[in-house]
Design a protein around this motif. Structure first.
Motif, PDB file in Angstrom:
ATOM      1  N   GLN A  90     -13.404   3.563  -3.442  1.00 38.06           N
ATOM      2  CA  GLN A  90     -13.065   3.469  -2.222  1.00 38.06           C
ATOM      3  C   GLN A  90     -12.836   3.548  -1.361  1.00 38.06           C
ATOM      4  OE1 GLN A  90     -13.482  -0.755  -2.528  1.00 38.06           O
ATOM      5  NE2 GLN A  90     -15.192  -0.850  -4.459  1.00 38.06           N
ATOM      6  N   MET A  91     -11.748   4.675  -0.717  1.00 37.65           N
ATOM      7  CA  MET A  91     -11.356   5.237   0.143  1.00 37.65           C
ATOM      8  C   MET A  91     -11.599   6.863   1.289  1.00 37.65           C
ATOM      9  SD  MET A  91      -6.757   4.847  -0.715  1.00 37.65           S
ATOM     10  CE  MET A  91      -6.583   3.151  -0.669  1.00 37.65           C
ATOM     11  N   THR A  92     -11.744   5.986   1.949  1.00 36.11           N
ATOM     12  CA  THR A  92     -11.589   7.903   2.276  1.00 36.11           C
ATOM     13  C   THR A  92     -11.056   9.124   2.197  1.00 36.11           C
ATOM     14  OG1 THR A  92     -11.078   7.348   4.394  1.00 36.11           O
ATOM     15  CG2 THR A  92     -13.429   7.005   4.334  1.00 36.11           C
ATOM     16  N   PRO A  93     -10.916  10.116   2.424  1.00 37.82           N
ATOM     17  CA  PRO A  93      -9.737  11.189   2.038  1.00 37.82           C
ATOM     18  C   PRO A  93      -8.925  10.918   3.112  1.00 37.82           C
ATOM     19  CG  PRO A  93     -11.829  11.909   2.314  1.00 37.82           C
ATOM     20  CD  PRO A  93     -12.353  10.789   2.459  1.00 37.82           C
ATOM     21  N   GLU A  94      -8.956  10.954   4.441  1.00 38.48           N
ATOM     22  CA  GLU A  94      -8.236  10.079   5.321  1.00 38.48           C
ATOM     23  C   GLU A  94      -7.430   9.142   5.050  1.00 38.48           C
ATOM     24  OE1 GLU A  94     -11.123  10.514   6.773  1.00 38.48           O
ATOM     25  OE2 GLU A  94     -11.423  12.833   6.979  1.00 38.48           O
ATOM     26  N   GLU A  95      -8.145   8.090   4.465  1.00 39.14           N
ATOM     27  CA  GLU A  95      -6.701   6.733   4.076  1.00 39.14           C
ATOM     28  C   GLU A  95      -6.457   6.906   2.886  1.00 39.14           C
ATOM     29  OE1 GLU A  95      -9.954   3.306   4.970  1.00 39.14           O
ATOM     30  OE2 GLU A  95     -10.478   4.696   3.486  1.00 39.14           O
ATOM     31  N   ARG A  96      -7.172   7.635   1.968  1.00 43.36           N
ATOM     32  CA  ARG A  96      -6.171   7.723   1.228  1.00 43.36           C
ATOM     33  C   ARG A  96      -5.007   9.306   1.009  1.00 43.36           C
ATOM     34  NH1 ARG A  96     -10.861  10.858  -3.618  1.00 43.36           N
ATOM     35  NH2 ARG A  96     -11.639   8.141  -3.411  1.00 43.36           N
ATOM     36  N   GLU A  97      -4.638  10.360   2.510  1.00 45.04           N
ATOM     37  CA  GLU A  97      -3.816  10.912   2.990  1.00 45.04           C
ATOM     38  C   GLU A  97      -2.559   9.959   3.320  1.00 45.04           C
ATOM     39  OE1 GLU A  97      -1.445  13.497   2.526  1.00 45.04           O
ATOM     40  OE2 GLU A  97      -3.403  13.945   1.455  1.00 45.04           O
ATOM     41  N   GLN A  98      -3.664   9.355   4.300  1.00 47.85           N
ATOM     42  CA  GLN A  98      -2.198   7.542   5.015  1.00 47.85           C
ATOM     43  C   GLN A  98      -1.700   7.119   4.059  1.00 47.85           C
ATOM     44  OE1 GLN A  98      -4.433   5.210   7.648  1.00 47.85           O
ATOM     45  NE2 GLN A  98      -2.544   4.227   8.392  1.00 47.85           N
ATOM     46  N   LEU A  99      -2.013   6.531   2.758  1.00 47.26           N
ATOM     47  CA  LEU A  99      -1.446   6.231   1.688  1.00 47.26           C
ATOM     48  C   LEU A  99      -0.175   6.732   1.388  1.00 47.26           C
ATOM     49  CD1 LEU A  99      -1.231   3.662   0.363  1.00 47.26           C
ATOM     50  CD2 LEU A  99      -3.211   4.417  -1.322  1.00 47.26           C
ATOM     51  N   ARG A 100      -0.854   7.663   0.550  1.00 41.49           N
ATOM     52  CA  ARG A 100       0.098   8.910   0.089  1.00 41.49           C
ATOM     53  C   ARG A 100       0.947   9.257   0.897  1.00 41.49           C
ATOM     54  NH1 ARG A 100      -4.318  12.352  -0.787  1.00 41.49           N
ATOM     55  NH2 ARG A 100      -4.859  12.179  -3.241  1.00 41.49           N
ATOM     56  N   GLY A 101       1.000   9.424   2.154  1.00 43.89           N
ATOM     57  CA  GLY A 101       2.274   9.444   3.496  1.00 43.89           C
ATOM     58  C   GLY A 101       3.241   8.446   3.229  1.00 43.89           C
ATOM     59  N   ARG A 102       2.466   7.453   3.497  1.00 48.63           N
ATOM     60  CA  ARG A 102       3.173   5.851   3.725  1.00 48.63           C
ATOM     61  C   ARG A 102       4.168   5.802   2.134  1.00 48.63           C
ATOM     62  NH1 ARG A 102      -1.214   1.779   4.945  1.00 48.63           N
ATOM     63  NH2 ARG A 102      -0.114   0.961   2.752  1.00 48.63           N
ATOM     64  N   PHE A 103       3.532   6.405   1.305  1.00 48.36           N
ATOM     65  CA  PHE A 103       4.355   6.632  -0.392  1.00 48.36           C
ATOM     66  C   PHE A 103       5.705   7.036  -0.264  1.00 48.36           C
ATOM     67  CE2 PHE A 103       0.959   4.822  -2.951  1.00 48.36           C
ATOM     68  CZ  PHE A 103       1.313   3.783  -2.841  1.00 48.36           C
ATOM     69  N   ARG A 104       5.018   8.343  -0.118  1.00 51.37           N
ATOM     70  CA  ARG A 104       6.172   9.102   0.280  1.00 51.37           C
ATOM     71  C   ARG A 104       7.730   8.954   1.534  1.00 51.37           C
ATOM     72  NH1 ARG A 104       1.646  13.711   1.832  1.00 51.37           N
ATOM     73  NH2 ARG A 104       1.361  14.228  -0.942  1.00 51.37           N
ATOM     74  N   GLU A 105       6.975   8.730   2.728  1.00 51.82           N
ATOM     75  CA  GLU A 105       7.595   7.891   3.489  1.00 51.82           C
ATOM     76  C   GLU A 105       9.131   6.703   2.754  1.00 51.82           C
ATOM     77  OE1 GLU A 105       7.551   4.846   7.316  1.00 51.82           O
ATOM     78  OE2 GLU A 105       6.253   6.870   7.835  1.00 51.82           O
ATOM     79  N   TRP A 107       9.507   5.820  -0.199  1.00 52.31           N
ATOM     80  CA  TRP A 107       9.952   6.618  -1.570  1.00 52.31           C
ATOM     81  C   TRP A 107      10.947   8.060  -0.935  1.00 52.31           C
ATOM     82  CZ3 TRP A 107       5.231   6.654  -4.806  1.00 52.31           C
ATOM     83  CH2 TRP A 107       4.933   5.452  -4.767  1.00 52.31           C
ATOM     84  N   GLY A 108      10.807   8.543   0.309  1.00 54.32           N
ATOM     85  CA  GLY A 108      11.697   9.632   0.765  1.00 54.32           C
ATOM     86  C   GLY A 108      12.339   9.489   1.204  1.00 54.32           C
ATOM     87  N   ARG A 109      13.411   8.011   1.819  1.00 56.34           N
ATOM     88  CA  ARG A 109      14.072   7.545   2.413  1.00 56.34           C
ATOM     89  C   ARG A 109      15.516   7.009   1.912  1.00 56.34           C
ATOM     90  NH1 ARG A 109      10.370   4.948   7.060  1.00 56.34           N
ATOM     91  NH2 ARG A 109      11.589   3.167   6.493  1.00 56.34           N
ATOM     92  N   ARG A 110      15.154   7.223   0.972  1.00 56.68           N
ATOM     93  CA  ARG A 110      16.386   6.012  -0.115  1.00 56.68           C
ATOM     94  C   ARG A 110      16.626   7.522  -1.564  1.00 56.68           C
ATOM     95  NH1 ARG A 110      14.043   0.615  -0.171  1.00 56.68           N
ATOM     96  NH2 ARG A 110      12.132   0.572   0.359  1.00 56.68           N
ATOM     97  N   GLY A 111      18.235   6.683  -1.586  1.00 55.79           N
ATOM     98  CA  GLY A 111      19.250   7.525  -2.166  1.00 55.79           C
ATOM     99  C   GLY A 111      18.432   7.421  -3.372  1.00 55.79           C
ATOM    100  N   SER A 112      19.783   7.469  -4.082  1.00 53.54           N
ATOM    101  CA  SER A 112      19.571   7.524  -5.034  1.00 53.54           C
ATOM    102  C   SER A 112      19.576   6.364  -6.175  1.00 53.54           C
ATOM    103  CB  SER A 112      20.271   7.925  -6.465  1.00 53.54           C
ATOM    104  OG  SER A 112      22.200   7.622  -6.535  1.00 53.54           O
ATOM    105  N   CYS A 113      20.170   5.838  -5.261  1.00 54.78           N
ATOM    106  CA  CYS A 113      20.120   4.018  -6.092  1.00 54.78           C
ATOM    107  C   CYS A 113      19.655   2.772  -4.813  1.00 54.78           C
ATOM    108  CB  CYS A 113      21.923   3.189  -5.498  1.00 54.78           C
ATOM    109  SG  CYS A 113      22.709   4.218  -6.468  1.00 54.78           S
ATOM    110  N   GLY A 114      18.952   3.483  -4.282  1.00 48.51           N
ATOM    111  CA  GLY A 114      17.342   2.885  -3.383  1.00 48.51           C
ATOM    112  C   GLY A 114      18.154   2.324  -2.367  1.00 48.51           C
ATOM    113  N   ASP A 115      19.144   2.978  -1.687  1.00 51.72           N
ATOM    114  CA  ASP A 115      19.491   1.776  -0.101  1.00 51.72           C
ATOM    115  C   ASP A 115      18.858   3.495   0.339  1.00 51.72           C
ATOM    116  OD1 ASP A 115      21.377   4.105  -1.330  1.00 51.72           O
ATOM    117  OD2 ASP A 115      23.769   3.316  -0.738  1.00 51.72           O
ATOM    118  N   ARG A 116      19.295   2.963   2.159  1.00 55.08           N
ATOM    119  CA  ARG A 116      17.843   3.476   3.138  1.00 55.08           C
ATOM    120  C   ARG A 116      19.374   4.805   3.303  1.00 55.08           C
ATOM    121  NH1 ARG A 116      13.223   1.941   5.135  1.00 55.08           N
ATOM    122  NH2 ARG A 116      12.183   0.447   3.404  1.00 55.08           N
ATOM    123  N   GLU A 117      20.420   4.035   3.384  1.00 55.44           N
ATOM    124  CA  GLU A 117      21.396   4.863   4.235  1.00 55.44           C
ATOM    125  C   GLU A 117      22.418   5.793   4.062  1.00 55.44           C
ATOM    126  OE1 GLU A 117      21.235   0.517   5.809  1.00 55.44           O
ATOM    127  OE2 GLU A 117      21.988   1.542   3.505  1.00 55.44           O
TER     128      GLU A 117
END
Length: 123
Positions: A90-105, A107-117
């Protein structure tokens, strides 16, 4: 004719269940007797004790209730996967890309043990 068919079917099911329980009991007994005495100096068990261990483990871990509908999505079954799929469609292509970006953001900032630092550069 139909009555004989059902009786034969029930007998086949009972024979298969008895065979499966028998084999699983012997496998449990064999694994226990192979591992536990050698590793932990534990006792050797008989077939019936092995079957009892199997029943006890089943009761402690999962019980004997039917788990219909539960799949690889955990206790929610396929229902949650289906809900996400419907929301995604039901999402538009823009909403899908926004959701993908939020997931990447997220998960991408976390280390191997899940800590952001661990992943953020230090000043």
């Amino acid at each position: 004719m139909k009555r004989g068919f059902w009786i034969a079917k029930i007998l086949k099911v009972l024979v298969v269940v008895a065979l499966v329980v028998g084999v699983v009991g012997f496998v449990t007994m064999g694994l226990w007797n192979w591992l536990v005495p050698a590793l932990f100096s534990g006792p050797v068990v008989t077939y019936w004790q092995g079957l009892g261990l199997l029943v006890l483990a089943r009761l402690l871990v999962g019980g004997f209730r039917h788990h219909g509908g539960r799949g690889r999505f955990g206790p929610w079954g396929h229902h949650m996967g289906q809900q996400w799929r419907e929301r995604w469609e039901q999402m538009t292509p823009e909403e899908r890309e926004q959701l993908r970006g939020r997931f990447r953001e997220g998960w991408g900032r976390r280390g191997s043990c899940g800590d952001r630092e661990a992943a953020e550069p230090k000043a």
